[in-house]
Design an enzyme around this catalytic site. Structure first.
Site, PDB file in Angstrom:
ATOM      1  CB  CYS A  79      -0.940  -0.002   1.212  1.00  0.00           C
ATOM      2  SG  CYS A  79      -2.518  -0.824   0.865  1.00  0.00           S
ATOM      3  CE  LYS A  89      -4.519   3.299  -1.582  1.00  0.00           C
ATOM      4  NZ  LYS A  89      -5.609   3.143  -0.583  1.00  0.00           N
ATOM      5  CG  ASP A  92     -19.390   4.519   0.754  1.00  0.00           C
ATOM      6  OD1 ASP A  92     -19.417   4.612   1.991  1.00  0.00           O
ATOM      7  OD2 ASP A  92     -20.184   5.109  -0.009  1.00  0.00           O
ATOM      8  CG  ASP A  93     -14.092   1.216   3.480  1.00  0.00           C
ATOM      9  OD1 ASP A  93     -13.233   2.051   3.123  1.00  0.00           O
ATOM     10  OD2 ASP A  93     -14.409   1.036   4.667  1.00  0.00           O
ATOM     11  CG  ASP A  96     -14.895  -8.978 -22.527  1.00  0.00           C
ATOM     12  OD1 ASP A  96     -14.721  -9.492 -23.646  1.00  0.00           O
ATOM     13  OD2 ASP A  96     -13.974  -8.758 -21.735  1.00  0.00           O
ATOM     14  N   GLY A 145     -12.338   2.202  -7.492  1.00  0.00           N
ATOM     15  CA  GLY A 145     -11.119   1.734  -8.128  1.00  0.00           C
ATOM     16  C   GLY A 145      -9.928   1.831  -7.203  1.00  0.00           C
ATOM     17  CG  HIS A 146      -5.881   0.252  -5.690  1.00  0.00           C
ATOM     18  ND1 HIS A 146      -5.910   0.467  -4.335  1.00  0.00           N
ATOM     19  CD2 HIS A 146      -4.585   0.048  -6.016  1.00  0.00           C
ATOM     20  CE1 HIS A 146      -4.673   0.389  -3.854  1.00  0.00           C
ATOM     21  NE2 HIS A 146      -3.857   0.141  -4.854  1.00  0.00           N
ATOM     22  CG  ASP A 174     -14.791  -9.086 -27.069  1.00  0.00           C
ATOM     23  OD1 ASP A 174     -14.960 -10.260 -26.680  1.00  0.00           O
ATOM     24  OD2 ASP A 174     -14.200  -8.228 -26.385  1.00  0.00           O
TER      25      ASP A 174
END
Length: 783
Positions: free
Chosen positions: A438, A441, A468-469, A509, A559-560, A647
């Site tokens: 982490c 980040k 939010d988490d 997809d 997201g991250h 696809d």
């Protein structure tokens, strides 16, 4: 640079394989980049001075500075060769600098967009349809266009923008060649450029239509042409125009242009079929609201260091600049000579070193092109004329263009000088040792500031999202949750464009399953940079993704973000569908037609672009193809009772077709090779061996073709397994509906949609090789 691409030489080329840079070993804390970026230097416009800056930057890079070029065209015209192009002595590409390749050689980002405003205080550039681009240091070299301060000027054809002129000139030549009428063309503008254009037009029209069938007129408000030339030179140029039957109308101030001719200020009227403008230079309109000091003609006032007089972090060069105290004629020679000075002063500004003044020559050699490979040389009041002078001019021009076309993408002596390296921003520098876990980040402040300006999003299905988490989503009654995920390394340098492509690639997809997109989450990897640059990249990237998500009623729910070796974007997408509407990869029946919605060749063209081998138009077409959504195509295929849908992405057409055939019952397929739609340039890439690093693995699928021998030397053989980023859809449609389906696809914008094969029942001997290729195809109606 091949930092984001690797490639494979196919057996067709007879050359050995090669690969991109080595990956870092996992688990280490070594810096992922030797030189993180701390400053954003943005060049607006692909003019001569900026082309030279990029060329010199390629030979002497500046680590720590991210260089970006913003231009609406991927090719920029060299003004010295334009008359020769109009006359027919040069092809279009001979006279244009490939900005995409030049940026790659310089390690610069290329953003193909039109600038419509700048804000010197906020340090932002505005472009239509996309978020503002921030900069730390800016240079403007956007050229000029002919003045249109004549009533009815919209009816005339201005020499600039060159691409617009060239397109209309080519069509005009075709129209004149097929006409039986005498055609009269008028060129308005008595400067050297107007004279060169008139003579070039006269020469170009001599051959296809015959002597006497075309009249070329040059109209000027002055008494003699070219304006501001010495008498000896004017006499020589007028003699050359007379030789080409160009009629010169002096003291003819055009006051109005009509569909059938032009009016003079004294009431005279000259009938003309086409009017061309090569009048005095006019500044781009958006400069008026830029806040920069401008001269009476609207051009940016700069000091002798080429800095805007009221803004030390903005420079200007070429026609866009007006040198304070000594206004210069709008001539390409000045822009060329400003290039090295601009290169030095931009770098000096970033490093705090002394700048160099630009000292224009008071007298220089001028070579006026005279239509049929003759030229007039002018200097110090003297003039000479002849074919040898044109050949000398041609040699000079070609040498200049070779500086860009022959610039290597990799240079052995590219080690930067220590004093050229930027290692901090606002007194802060990045630690050479980077944390994992982490600790990698992106910081909270950069993240929140990147997210804040994103376009608004709303969904009745999303109860909790960003902030939010975890996201909380309401499932519609009676519908199934459809999920998919994709992650891409950046196939383009523009982060906003990359965000759009990655979102469409992931959503495909869901479209292939005939599901309705609902939410998406992102996994972002950003290259190490100063916090300001990281924030800028993240915003551009997410704004591009959200642009496409919003178009498809899909909400970004979280997201991250983390640091990494290169820019990457992954999306996990969620959609909904009833069980009855779902489409799958398998379930085709013998006799079904195979429909392909987009052309092939994206992977090969991306590799060629990375090697500096792709024509700019190839790359532009590949990007346009990647940006075409598959949503409407999926709906059309479903409406025409497609039994299967998938696809075409990383495994190529053949790889995904084999998945379609791999159902409960054995199936085969015949591919109509001659009907396969290909992107322009894709076949050339295959012949040259400019193929993806995934090609060797994908090529194993070629072993399942029953009749390989006739096709292995055909470039389409390799393109069967070319990996496609955001490629098209492949559907199996009942034969009786296939023609109508293709027609509907083409009407909806999928111009190259085609029936490319049919499902068959393989014989027992073909179970391991279920695909056959043929150059013949049945007479199928495709709309």
């Amino acid at each position: 640079m091949l930092s984001r691409l690797s490639y494979h030489r196919s057996p067709l080329s007879g050359r050995s394989g090669a690969a991109g840079g080595q990956a870092q070993k996992p688990g280490t804390t070594k810096s992922m980049q030797q030189y993180p970026n701390y400053q954003d230097l943005v060049l607006v416009g692909g003019g001569h001075a900026h082309a030279i800056v990029l060329q010199m930057w390629a030979m002497r890079p500046m680590p720590g500075v991210r260089l970006t070029l913003v231009s609406p065209q991927s090719q920029t015209a060299y003004s010295g060769m334009l008359p020769g192009m109009v006359a027919g002595h040069y092809e279009h590409d001979d006279t244009h600098i490939d900005l995409t390749r030049l940026c790659r050689a310089a390690g610069a980002r290329f953003i193909r967009a039109r600038v419509e405003a700048i804000d010197p205080e906020l340090r932002t550039i505005s472009m239509p349809g996309r978020p503002d681009l921030e900069f730390d240091l800016l240079s403007i070299d956007v050229g000029s266009t002919p003045s249109r301060n004549i009533a009815g000027a919209e009816r005339a054809l201005p020499i600039k923008p060159v691409e617009n002129f060239w397109r209309h000139w080519q069509q005009l030549q075709k129209d004149i060649a097929t006409s039986k009428q005498t055609v009269a063309i008028g060129v308005v503008g008595g400067g050297a450029g107007g004279c060169e254009l008139a003579m070039a037009v006269a020469h170009a029209l001599r051959e296809p239509i015959g002597a006497g069938r075309a009249e070329v007129h040059l109209l000027t408000r002055g008494e003699r042409v070219p304006d501001q030339f010495p008498p000896m030179a004017q006499t020589a140029v007028v003699r050359e125009m007379a030789r080409l039957n160009v009629q010169v109308h002096g003291n003819w101030a055009v006051t109005e242009i009509e569909a059938n001719g032009v009016h003079a200020s004294d009431g005279r009227f000259l009938p003309l079929d086409q009017v061309m403008l090569c009048t005095g230079a006019s500044a781009p309109g958006w400069l008026a609201n830029s806040g920069l000091a401008r001269d009476e003609s609207g051009f940016i006032q700069v000091d002798h260091y080429l800095r805007a007089v009221n803004c030390a972090h903005i420079f200007a060069a070429g026609d866009a600049a007006s040198l304070t105290g000594r206004p210069l004629p709008k001539a390409g020679v000045y822009a060329v000579r400003q290039g090295p000075i601009l290169f030095h002063n931009l770098r000096a500004t970033l490093t705090g070193r002394p700048q160099k003044p630009f000292r224009p020559q008071r007298e220089f050699l001028r070579l006026v092109s005279c239509g049929d490979r003759r030229a007039v040389a002018v200097r110090n009041g003297l003039a000479l004329t002849g074919g040898a002078l044109w050949r000398w001019k041609d040699h000079i021009d070609r040498q200049f263009m070779a500086r860009f076309s022959e610039l290597p993408l990799e240079m052995d002596d590219k080690r930067p000088h220590d004093g050229d390296i930027i290692r901090e921003r606002d007194g802060q520098h990045l630690a050479p040792m980077r944390c994992n876990g982490c600790g990698a980040k992106v910081g909270a402040d950069a993240l929140s500031r990147a997210l804040a300006p994103l376009p608004p999003q709303q969904s009745s299905l999303l109860h909790r999202g960003i902030g939010d988490d975890a996201a909380v989503m309401q499932l519609p009654a009676g519908e199934l949750l459809v999920q998919s995920t994709d992650q891409l390394r950046a196939p383009v340098e523009d982060p906003w464009l990359f965000g759009r492509i990655a979102a469409l690639h992931a959503l495909s997809d869901l479209f292939a399953m005939h599901a309705r997109p609902a939410t998406a989450q992102t996994l972002v990897t950003l290259p190490l940079a100063a916090e300001a640059l990281t924030r800028r990249d993240l915003h551009q990237l997410l704004a591009g993704a959200v642009h496409e998500l919003n178009r498809h009623d899909c909400v970004l729910s979280g997201g991250h973000t983390s640091e990494g070796a290169e820019l990457q974007l992954g999306l996990s997408v969620n959609g909904f569908a009833s069980k009855a509407q779902l489409l799958e990869k398998t379930g085709a029946k013998p006799g079904d037609c195979l429909l392909l919605t987009k052309p092939l060749g994206i992977g090969a063209i991306l590799v060629a672009e990375g090697l500096g081998k792709a024509h700019p138009s190839w790359h532009e077409a590949a990007i346009d193809t990647m940006l075409q959504s598959n949503a409407a195509a999926a709906e059309i295929l479903a409406q025409h009772h497609a039994r299967t849908l998938t696809d075409i992405t990383g495994f190529g057409l053949l790889g995904h077709l084999l998945e379609t055939l791999d159902g409960d019952a054995p199936l085969g397929a015949t591919l109509f090779v001659d009907r396969l739609p290909l992107l322009t340039g894709a076949a050339t890439c295959a012949r040259e061996g400019w193929l993806s690093s995934l090609q060797p693995q994908n090529a194993r699928a070629l072993e399942r073709i029953a009749n390989p021998e006739p096709w292995q030397s055909d470039p389409r053989w390799q393109l069967l397994v070319d990996p496609q980023t955001s490629g098209g859809l492949l559907g199996a449609v009942p034969a009786e509906r296939a023609g109508d389906c293709v027609h509907a696809l083409r009407e909806s914008g999928y111009a190259e949609a085609a029936i490319v094969g049919e499902i068959t029942m393989p014989g027992s001997e073909e179970l391991g090789t279920p695909v056959r290729l043929t150059g013949e195809s049945p007479q199928l109606q495709e709309g």
